[in-house]
Design a protein around this motif. Sequence first.
Motif, mmCIF file in Angstrom:
data_model
loop_
_atom_site.group_PDB
_atom_site.id
_atom_site.type_symbol
_atom_site.label_atom_id
_atom_site.label_comp_id
_atom_site.label_asym_id
_atom_site.label_seq_id
_atom_site.Cartn_x
_atom_site.Cartn_y
_atom_site.Cartn_z
ATOM 1 N N TYR A 147 14.523 -2.878 13.301
ATOM 2 C CA TYR A 147 15.226 -2.496 12.069
ATOM 3 C C TYR A 147 14.274 -2.519 10.875
ATOM 4 C CZ TYR A 147 18.040 -2.969 7.871
ATOM 5 O OH TYR A 147 18.543 -2.811 6.607
ATOM 6 N N LEU A 148 13.443 -3.540 10.774
ATOM 7 C CA LEU A 148 12.542 -3.658 9.625
ATOM 8 C C LEU A 148 11.522 -2.525 9.576
ATOM 9 C CD1 LEU A 148 11.912 -7.522 9.628
ATOM 10 C CD2 LEU A 148 13.276 -6.207 7.989
ATOM 11 N N THR A 149 11.150 -2.002 10.733
ATOM 12 C CA THR A 149 10.198 -0.880 10.748
ATOM 13 C C THR A 149 10.822 0.398 10.184
ATOM 14 O OG1 THR A 149 10.827 -0.386 13.041
ATOM 15 C CG2 THR A 149 8.887 -1.766 12.702
ATOM 16 N N THR A 150 12.149 0.442 10.093
ATOM 17 C CA THR A 150 12.813 1.618 9.518
ATOM 18 C C THR A 150 13.027 1.485 8.012
ATOM 19 O OG1 THR A 150 15.030 0.715 9.945
ATOM 20 C CG2 THR A 150 14.008 2.004 11.704
ATOM 21 N N LYS A 153 10.285 0.130 2.451
ATOM 22 C CA LYS A 153 9.383 -0.807 1.781
ATOM 23 C C LYS A 153 8.430 -1.466 2.773
ATOM 24 C CE LYS A 153 11.105 -4.715 0.465
ATOM 25 N NZ LYS A 153 11.844 -5.771 -0.286
ATOM 26 N N TYR A 154 8.964 -1.967 3.867
ATOM 27 C CA TYR A 154 8.142 -2.663 4.861
ATOM 28 C C TYR A 154 7.285 -1.672 5.651
ATOM 29 C CZ TYR A 154 11.418 -6.388 3.756
ATOM 30 O OH TYR A 154 12.189 -7.313 3.099
ATOM 31 N N ARG A 155 7.815 -0.497 5.877
ATOM 32 C CA ARG A 155 7.036 0.516 6.607
ATOM 33 C C ARG A 155 5.811 0.945 5.796
ATOM 34 N NH1 ARG A 155 8.212 3.578 10.955
ATOM 35 N NH2 ARG A 155 7.068 5.532 11.187
ATOM 36 N N LYS A 156 6.020 1.160 4.501
ATOM 37 C CA LYS A 156 4.909 1.546 3.634
ATOM 38 C C LYS A 156 3.852 0.447 3.587
ATOM 39 C CE LYS A 156 3.894 3.071 -1.084
ATOM 40 N NZ LYS A 156 4.462 3.340 -2.438
ATOM 41 N N MET A 157 4.310 -0.801 3.503
ATOM 42 C CA MET A 157 3.387 -1.936 3.490
ATOM 43 C C MET A 157 2.572 -1.988 4.779
ATOM 44 S SD MET A 157 4.345 -5.955 3.797
ATOM 45 C CE MET A 157 4.772 -5.640 5.527
ATOM 46 N N ILE A 161 -1.581 -1.607 5.272
ATOM 47 C CA ILE A 161 -2.385 -2.619 5.969
ATOM 48 C C ILE A 161 -3.113 -1.993 7.145
ATOM 49 C CG2 ILE A 161 -2.273 -4.740 7.320
ATOM 50 C CD1 ILE A 161 0.097 -5.600 5.590
ATOM 51 N N GLY A 162 -2.422 -1.116 7.880
ATOM 52 C CA GLY A 162 -3.066 -0.453 9.022
ATOM 53 C C GLY A 162 -4.223 0.419 8.604
ATOM 54 N N GLN A 163 -4.105 1.120 7.473
ATOM 55 C CA GLN A 163 -5.200 1.947 6.970
ATOM 56 C C GLN A 163 -6.368 1.090 6.488
ATOM 57 O OE1 GLN A 163 -3.271 4.383 4.035
ATOM 58 N NE2 GLN A 163 -2.485 5.851 5.540
ATOM 59 N N GLU A 193 3.675 1.926 17.180
ATOM 60 C CA GLU A 193 3.364 0.623 17.766
ATOM 61 C C GLU A 193 2.550 -0.228 16.804
ATOM 62 O OE1 GLU A 193 3.521 -2.369 20.589
ATOM 63 O OE2 GLU A 193 4.597 -0.451 20.515
ATOM 64 N N VAL A 194 1.575 0.398 16.120
ATOM 65 C CA VAL A 194 0.757 -0.331 15.146
ATOM 66 C C VAL A 194 1.620 -0.813 13.982
ATOM 67 C CG1 VAL A 194 -1.095 -0.084 13.445
ATOM 68 C CG2 VAL A 194 -1.387 0.831 15.746
ATOM 69 N N ILE A 195 2.482 0.055 13.480
ATOM 70 C CA ILE A 195 3.375 -0.316 12.370
ATOM 71 C C ILE A 195 4.281 -1.474 12.782
ATOM 72 C CG2 ILE A 195 5.316 0.475 10.956
ATOM 73 C CD1 ILE A 195 4.008 3.247 10.931
ATOM 74 N N ARG A 196 4.797 -1.387 13.985
ATOM 75 C CA ARG A 196 5.692 -2.451 14.460
ATOM 76 C C ARG A 196 4.962 -3.781 14.572
ATOM 77 N NH1 ARG A 196 7.802 -5.191 18.648
ATOM 78 N NH2 ARG A 196 10.080 -5.218 18.865
ATOM 79 N N ASN A 197 3.759 -3.757 15.120
ATOM 80 C CA ASN A 197 2.981 -4.994 15.276
ATOM 81 C C ASN A 197 2.640 -5.607 13.917
ATOM 82 O OD1 ASN A 197 3.052 -4.732 18.046
ATOM 83 N ND2 ASN A 197 1.070 -3.686 18.161
ATOM 84 N N ILE A 198 2.306 -4.767 12.943
ATOM 85 C CA ILE A 198 1.962 -5.279 11.603
ATOM 86 C C ILE A 198 3.193 -5.870 10.928
ATOM 87 C CG2 ILE A 198 1.181 -4.607 9.302
ATOM 88 C CD1 ILE A 198 -0.651 -2.567 10.640
#
Length: 332
Positions: A147-150, A153-157, A161-163, A193-198
């Motif tokens: 849910y948080l990955t959707t 705000k958290y997705r952009k963050m 971080i991934g970049q 997967e990267v977004i979810r892990n972060i």
Amino acid sequence: MLGIKSLAILTLIVNQAHCLIEGIYCGKENCYDVLGIDRTATSREVQKAYRKLARKYHPDSNPNDPDTSSKFILIATAYETLKDEEARLEYDAMLDNPDQFYRHYYRYYRRRSPNVDVRLVIVTLISVISAFQYYTSWYRYNEAINYLTTVAKYRKMAVEIGQQRGLLDDPANEKQKIKSREVKNGMKAYREEVIRNIVAENMQIEGGYRKPSWKRILWIQLFTWPYEQICCLVWLIKYYVNYVLLCKPLGREQKLYRIRKNFQMSESKFESINADEIESFLESKLWLKENFDAYKQEKEEEMKLNAANNAKLKKYRRWIRNHTGSGVASEF
């Protein structure tokens, strides 16, 4: 005299017939009558009568008689009941006490129930509960992360971080470099997967959706519970002596304890509160009773104001005002 004796024999026969229960022992048949013996027969006489009848009614000796098999089973049942001293005593008790219907059922099935070690049952039950508890904890935690990955705000963050870590490129650049649909789908799955892990790495989820820990499963809690209770008792004694009797300055842990008590919350529920909100409690000094009372009154006034400005509640109040005194209201 003869009439009284005959009446006594008839009464005994009726009582024995009444005490015989379908489905247990020999059913409506008397096990002694099945073997052709009386209740005073010895174990040797029981065995002798069984062998005689078994040879006579064995299915192999009477292949053309269909009733022989059921007769042989009844004989074997009678023998199994009367050859064992304890089972025979229970059967005699049933004959002598026909009114204790449920007790006879209990005794019969208790002797025939499988002999299972209770310790093994308890260990298996605790293991199953622990496994289910751990699985459901992971399921709830994964639901929370998904849910948080959707959430934008958290997705952009997570993307930023991934970049910064070099794990993700700009989506526009990826589209220009890659033209194959299969590769695009693979890159999309990798990106998610990267977004979810972060998100999972940086989010501190508390309460029922927090990250599972082996320390919280039932097996571990059974061993750690006494130690935790002792630690809690020691902490409360130190708190009472140092901060109630000696009136020492409160530390952060003690302040949070008093705040939690003022809110009348359990420890797990208080831990699920957002960290920023906890800090606001500390800044407002809510461990002090007068500050907490003022905070509580302020929140109540805020709730009343929100209720007064709520459109649905306004509509409801208008309906109540317009229908006061009507037939609808007079029924209550």
